[in-house]
Design a protein around this motif. Structure first.
Motif, PDB file in Angstrom:
ATOM      1  N   PHE A   1       0.835  -1.202   0.000  1.00 57.44           N
ATOM      2  CA  PHE A   1       0.000   0.000   0.000  1.00 57.44           C
ATOM      3  C   PHE A   1       0.870   1.252   0.000  1.00 57.44           C
ATOM      4  N   GLY A   2       1.905   1.261   0.839  1.00 61.11           N
ATOM      5  CA  GLY A   2       2.799   2.413   0.918  1.00 61.11           C
ATOM      6  C   GLY A   2       3.513   2.679  -0.384  1.00 61.11           C
ATOM      7  N   ILE A   3       4.006   1.628  -1.038  1.00 66.45           N
ATOM      8  CA  ILE A   3       4.711   1.788  -2.305  1.00 66.45           C
ATOM      9  C   ILE A   3       3.759   2.278  -3.384  1.00 66.45           C
TER      10      ILE A   3
ATOM     11  N   ILE B   1     -16.402   2.812  -6.013  1.00 68.15           N
ATOM     12  CA  ILE B   1     -15.136   2.940  -6.752  1.00 68.15           C
ATOM     13  C   ILE B   1     -14.473   1.593  -7.028  1.00 68.15           C
ATOM     14  N   PHE B   2     -14.925   0.547  -6.355  1.00 66.81           N
ATOM     15  CA  PHE B   2     -14.360  -0.780  -6.604  1.00 66.81           C
ATOM     16  C   PHE B   2     -15.294  -1.682  -7.410  1.00 66.81           C
ATOM     17  N   ARG B   3     -16.293  -1.097  -8.063  1.00 69.05           N
ATOM     18  CA  ARG B   3     -17.148  -1.877  -8.972  1.00 69.05           C
ATOM     19  C   ARG B   3     -16.307  -2.357 -10.157  1.00 69.05           C
ATOM     20  N   PRO B   4     -16.609  -3.511 -10.713  1.00 70.50           N
ATOM     21  CA  PRO B   4     -15.840  -4.018 -11.860  1.00 70.50           C
ATOM     22  C   PRO B   4     -15.898  -3.099 -13.092  1.00 70.50           C
ATOM     23  N   ASP B   5     -17.021  -2.409 -13.312  1.00 70.50           N
ATOM     24  CA  ASP B   5     -17.167  -1.554 -14.489  1.00 70.50           C
ATOM     25  C   ASP B   5     -16.842  -0.087 -14.210  1.00 70.50           C
ATOM     26  N   TYR B   6     -16.183   0.191 -13.104  1.00 68.49           N
ATOM     27  CA  TYR B   6     -15.904   1.560 -12.678  1.00 68.49           C
ATOM     28  C   TYR B   6     -14.796   2.197 -13.520  1.00 68.49           C
ATOM     29  N   HIS B   7     -14.965   3.501 -13.824  1.00 64.25           N
ATOM     30  CA  HIS B   7     -13.939   4.300 -14.490  1.00 64.25           C
ATOM     31  C   HIS B   7     -13.563   5.444 -13.562  1.00 64.25           C
TER      32      HIS B   7
ATOM     33  N   ASN C   1      -5.251  -2.120  -7.067  1.00 61.12           N
ATOM     34  CA  ASN C   1      -6.298  -2.055  -6.043  1.00 61.12           C
ATOM     35  C   ASN C   1      -6.225  -0.802  -5.188  1.00 61.12           C
ATOM     36  N   THR C   2      -5.599   0.250  -5.701  1.00 63.38           N
ATOM     37  CA  THR C   2      -5.489   1.499  -4.950  1.00 63.38           C
ATOM     38  C   THR C   2      -6.097   2.648  -5.749  1.00 63.38           C
ATOM     39  N   HIS C   3      -6.959   3.399  -5.093  1.00 68.07           N
ATOM     40  CA  HIS C   3      -7.559   4.598  -5.694  1.00 68.07           C
ATOM     41  C   HIS C   3      -7.057   5.801  -4.903  1.00 68.07           C
TER      42      HIS C   3
ATOM     43  N   VAL D   1      -4.955  20.072  -2.266  1.00 69.25           N
ATOM     44  CA  VAL D   1      -5.358  20.375  -0.889  1.00 69.25           C
ATOM     45  C   VAL D   1      -5.186  19.137  -0.017  1.00 69.25           C
ATOM     46  N   ALA D   2      -5.649  18.004  -0.516  1.00 63.34           N
ATOM     47  CA  ALA D   2      -5.561  16.751   0.235  1.00 63.34           C
ATOM     48  C   ALA D   2      -5.730  15.589  -0.730  1.00 63.34           C
ATOM     49  N   THR D   3      -5.351  14.408  -0.274  1.00 63.59           N
ATOM     50  CA  THR D   3      -5.583  13.195  -1.035  1.00 63.59           C
ATOM     51  C   THR D   3      -6.307  12.183  -0.152  1.00 63.59           C
ATOM     52  N   ILE D   4      -7.184  11.434  -0.784  1.00 62.47           N
ATOM     53  CA  ILE D   4      -7.879  10.340  -0.108  1.00 62.47           C
ATOM     54  C   ILE D   4      -7.400   9.064  -0.782  1.00 62.47           C
ATOM     55  N   ALA D   5      -6.735   8.210  -0.013  1.00 62.36           N
ATOM     56  CA  ALA D   5      -6.215   6.956  -0.545  1.00 62.36           C
ATOM     57  C   ALA D   5      -7.070   5.804  -0.027  1.00 62.36           C
ATOM     58  N   VAL D   6      -7.543   4.973  -0.964  1.00 61.25           N
ATOM     59  CA  VAL D   6      -8.345   3.809  -0.613  1.00 61.25           C
ATOM     60  C   VAL D   6      -7.702   2.602  -1.295  1.00 61.25           C
ATOM     61  N   GLU D   7      -7.363   1.595  -0.500  1.00 65.76           N
ATOM     62  CA  GLU D   7      -6.751   0.388  -1.035  1.00 65.76           C
ATOM     63  C   GLU D   7      -7.574  -0.821  -0.637  1.00 65.76           C
ATOM     64  N   LYS D   8      -7.810  -1.682  -1.611  1.00 66.39           N
ATOM     65  CA  LYS D   8      -8.489  -2.947  -1.330  1.00 66.39           C
ATOM     66  C   LYS D   8      -7.415  -3.987  -1.055  1.00 66.39           C
ATOM     67  N   GLU D   9      -7.445  -4.538   0.156  1.00 63.13           N
ATOM     68  CA  GLU D   9      -6.473  -5.576   0.510  1.00 63.13           C
ATOM     69  C   GLU D   9      -6.920  -6.924  -0.034  1.00 63.13           C
ATOM     70  N   SER D  10      -8.083  -7.388   0.424  1.00 58.03           N
ATOM     71  CA  SER D  10      -8.639  -8.653  -0.036  1.00 58.03           C
ATOM     72  C   SER D  10     -10.082  -8.741   0.432  1.00 58.03           C
TER      73      SER D  10
END
Length: 179
Positions: free
Chosen positions: A4-6, A153-159, A89-91, A107-116
């Motif tokens: 996730f960090g990398i 944001i983690f839907r299969p058809d998401y853009h 798996n990171t947005h 201004v800021a970032t929002i990081a979302v990662e799907k682990e499993s």
């Protein structure tokens, strides 16, 4: 966590190189500019949002009073747009203020990662120019899979979402107001 960090570092470097152009604005680290946007309130708004377009609108809604930034000191609240990048798996959702035609201040970032499965990591980081070094908000409710926006944001058809708005191009509902 290391993965996730990398991934976050790679995305952040890309954002800085491509999107975080600060042009003529100078803000000292630790300044009170960050008082115009409470990142804890941003986290709550993100949690309650259905998608990034509605999040962007709610973030700038004058009735909510959440955004009170005036980075260019023109005595008008700045519009904050959302631009998203994703890799694997990171947005990374970048909140930024358009200051000119090709001039933006992150201004800021929002990081979302799907682990499993239904396991996600999420944090919000304030830009170091505005909030100082290492300003992070990690929501206490870590059941991020229950958040509508995370599932969206983690839907299969998401853009990835990229705001339609830029310098001088604002939505019809946006009203100029004083901070």
């Amino acid at each position: 966590i290391i993965k996730f960090g990398i991934t976050l570092l790679v995305l952040t470097v890309g954002c800085v190189a491509i999107l975080a152009q600060t042009g003529g604005i100078t803000i000292n680290a630790g300044s009170d500019a960050a008082a115009g946007l409470d990142l804890y309130a941003v986290a709550e708004l993100f949690k309650d949002s259905e998608n990034l377009e509605k999040f962007e609108q709610a973030l700038n809604d004058p009735a909510r009073g959440l955004n009170n930034l005036d980075l260019n000191k023109d005595n008008q609240v700045d519009f904050i747009r959302a631009v998203e990048q994703n890799k694997d798996n990171t947005h990374l959702i970048i909140l930024q203020v358009p200051l000119g035609h090709d001039d933006y201040q992150d201004v800021a970032t929002i990081a979302v990662e799907k682990e499993s499965g239904d396991k996600y990591n999420l944090h919000i980081q304030g830009d170091t120019v505005l909030y100082g070094a290492n300003y992070y908000v990690v929501p206490a409710n870590n059941n991020f899979s229950a958040w509508n926006i995370v599932r969206w944001i983690f839907r299969p058809d998401y853009h990835p979402y990229i705001s339609r708005y830029s310098y001088g191009v604002f939505p019809l509902w946006w009203t100029v107001r004083q901070p």
